[in-house]
Motif scaffolding. Sequence first.
Motif, short mmCIF file in Angstrom:
data_model
loop_
_atom_site.label_atom_id
_atom_site.label_comp_id
_atom_site.label_asym_id
_atom_site.label_seq_id
_atom_site.Cartn_x
_atom_site.Cartn_y
_atom_site.Cartn_z
N PRO A 57 1.03 -1.17 -0.35
CA PRO A 57 -0.11 0.27 -0.35
C PRO A 57 0.97 1.87 -0.19
O PRO A 57 2.03 1.56 0.77
CB PRO A 57 -0.31 -0.35 1.39
N THR A 58 0.35 2.44 -0.15
CA THR A 58 0.94 3.59 -0.51
C THR A 58 0.11 3.84 0.89
O THR A 58 0.04 3.91 1.96
CB THR A 58 0.60 4.46 -1.39
N ARG A 59 1.66 4.93 1.29
CA ARG A 59 1.48 5.58 2.75
C ARG A 59 0.74 7.12 2.68
O ARG A 59 1.61 7.18 1.58
CB ARG A 59 2.73 5.72 3.23
N ASP A 60 0.28 7.42 3.86
CA ASP A 60 -0.55 8.57 3.98
C ASP A 60 0.80 8.87 4.42
O ASP A 60 1.21 9.18 5.88
CB ASP A 60 -1.19 8.57 4.51
N VAL A 61 1.06 10.52 3.84
CA VAL A 61 2.48 11.84 4.01
C VAL A 61 2.47 12.41 4.83
O VAL A 61 2.76 11.63 6.42
CB VAL A 61 2.80 12.43 2.82
N ASP A 62 0.92 13.10 5.87
CA ASP A 62 0.96 12.82 7.01
C ASP A 62 0.80 12.09 8.23
O ASP A 62 1.61 12.43 9.12
CB ASP A 62 -0.38 13.80 6.58
N ARG A 63 0.17 11.49 7.97
CA ARG A 63 0.10 10.22 9.21
C ARG A 63 1.68 9.58 9.23
O ARG A 63 1.46 9.38 10.05
CB ARG A 63 -0.82 8.95 8.43
N GLU A 64 2.80 9.95 8.08
CA GLU A 64 3.56 9.31 8.52
C GLU A 64 4.77 10.24 9.02
O GLU A 64 5.61 9.90 10.14
CB GLU A 64 4.71 9.03 7.43
N VAL A 65 3.97 11.82 8.97
CA VAL A 65 5.21 12.66 9.54
C VAL A 65 4.98 12.99 11.18
O VAL A 65 5.36 12.72 11.90
CB VAL A 65 4.92 14.27 8.86
N VAL A 66 3.94 12.33 11.38
CA VAL A 66 3.19 12.26 12.61
C VAL A 66 3.71 11.18 13.62
O VAL A 66 4.20 11.46 14.85
CB VAL A 66 1.77 12.15 12.87
N ARG A 67 3.10 10.28 13.04
CA ARG A 67 4.02 8.85 13.52
C ARG A 67 6.07 9.05 13.76
O ARG A 67 6.23 8.87 14.95
CB ARG A 67 3.75 7.47 12.78
N TRP A 68 6.51 10.61 13.16
CA TRP A 68 7.58 10.10 13.14
C TRP A 68 8.30 11.23 14.29
O TRP A 68 9.22 10.85 14.64
CB TRP A 68 8.40 10.58 11.32
#
Length: 187
Positions: free
Chosen positions: A166-177
């Motif tokens: 799957p592709t990753r949601d950019v904003d969600r990945e930034v929050v997780r980071w």
Amino acid sequence: MFRRHRDDAERDPARRAAQYRVDREVDQDVGQDRDRDRTDADGAAAGDDGAGTPRRRMDDRALWVDTVVDQAIRRGEFDDLPLAGKPIPGLGGTHDPDWWLKNLVERENITGILPAAQLRKDDAELDETLDRESDEDRVRAVVAEFNARVVDARRQLMGGPPVVTPTRDVDREVVRWRERRRALGIR
């Protein structure tokens, strides 16, 4: 190629000596077989396989091979071989027609040529890759590049296994980071 290998074997004095001994024993055995064959009651050559060569020839060849291998062992030609003392990989399993390609990819650490497999690997390592980044813009760029590779692999018509990464949601990945950095005490 065969001729070159044979020439090399003829130049090796140890191999020539072993071959001489085997040939001499074969000549002696053939003479004994002929004497024995003459005494057969049915008149057939008991020691022949029908083509005029004694059946014992294979035993003599095995003796010669054993002699050459033993000499090579004494010279140390089998020392420091890869997988020495370890089981041979691939024995006992099912036959995989692409075994050589998989071994090449693993041995040479080749990446990027198998899109579905490479994307699954990159997906599993994406969090670690993002954790090495120190800038939010760079995290967004890495996730966007990953998503572009996933979409590009889905569009290819090369066949092979389907791309299910799957592709990753950019904003969600930034929050997780950010959360992972906060948990480590990094701002």
